[in-house]
Scaffold this motif. Structure first.
Motif, short mmCIF file in Angstrom:
data_model
loop_
_atom_site.label_atom_id
_atom_site.label_comp_id
_atom_site.label_asym_id
_atom_site.label_seq_id
_atom_site.Cartn_x
_atom_site.Cartn_y
_atom_site.Cartn_z
N GLY A 83 0.78 -1.23 0.00
CA GLY A 83 0.00 0.00 0.00
C GLY A 83 0.81 1.28 0.00
O GLY A 83 0.25 2.36 0.03
N GLN A 88 -3.54 1.11 -0.21
CA GLN A 88 -4.32 -0.08 0.13
C GLN A 88 -3.49 -0.99 1.04
O GLN A 88 -3.01 -2.03 0.63
CB GLN A 88 -4.76 -0.81 -1.14
CG GLN A 88 -5.39 0.07 -2.19
CD GLN A 88 -6.61 0.83 -1.70
OE1 GLN A 88 -7.52 0.26 -1.13
NE2 GLN A 88 -6.62 2.12 -1.91
N THR A 111 -7.04 -3.06 3.39
CA THR A 111 -7.78 -1.86 3.01
C THR A 111 -8.00 -1.89 1.50
O THR A 111 -7.03 -1.91 0.75
CB THR A 111 -7.00 -0.58 3.38
OG1 THR A 111 -6.77 -0.59 4.79
CG2 THR A 111 -7.76 0.67 2.99
N GLY A 112 -9.26 -1.95 1.05
CA GLY A 112 -9.56 -1.92 -0.38
C GLY A 112 -9.00 -3.10 -1.14
O GLY A 112 -8.86 -4.19 -0.59
#
Length: 149
Positions: A83, A88, A111-112
């Protein structure tokens, strides 16, 4: 190291709650000739398999110390903090070595999207004996994920 590693062989009969020294385990781990070990990332709460990447001893130690997952980028030949360019990130919940000490399983909070294609998982090509089928759409475009690169 292989399945015959005395360190890992000794753990085969260890009882629940047995403690093992991290330095001893990492020294005996099955690093390949490039000093890498495969790491499978799995979403901690859903069990969804997100991706596979490589780790060095140093990136594994950083991950265990900081809680933010850091892999080894074979293409860039440097640590890759998941990320760092897309935002992410992966935060570590738990980590395991397999019985032979040659594969890692990381339970993470992703995340995502985990995949550089913008998909939640890198495993979106469903195979059968006739070919492959894309089974998920991207959550976002690569441009949205990384900017105009």
């Amino acid at each position: 190291m292989s399945a015959s590693s005395p360190t890992y062989k000794a753990l085969e009969q260890a009882g629940v709650g047995h403690q093992a020294d991290i330095e001893t385990l990492l020294e005996a781990a099955g690093w390949n000739d490039d000093g890498l070990i495969p790491a499978i990332a799995q979403q901690f709460d859903s069990g969804e398999v997100l991706m596979m990447a490589w780790m060095t001893r140093q990136t594994l130690e950083e991950t265990l110390q900081t809680g933010r997952v850091c892999y080894w980028s074979r293409s860039r030949q440097k640590p890759w903090r998941k990320g760092e360019s897309s935002g992410q990130i992966q935060m570590l919940h738990q980590a395991w070595l397999d019985c032979d000490g040659d594969t890692l399983l990381l339970k993470v909070d992703q995340t995502g999207p985990a995949c550089h294609t913008g998909r939640r998982t890198c495993f979106y090509l469903a195979l059968d004996d006739k070919g492959a089928q894309v089974d998920t759409a991207p959550l976002m475009s690569a441009e949205a994920l990384y900017g105009n690169s």
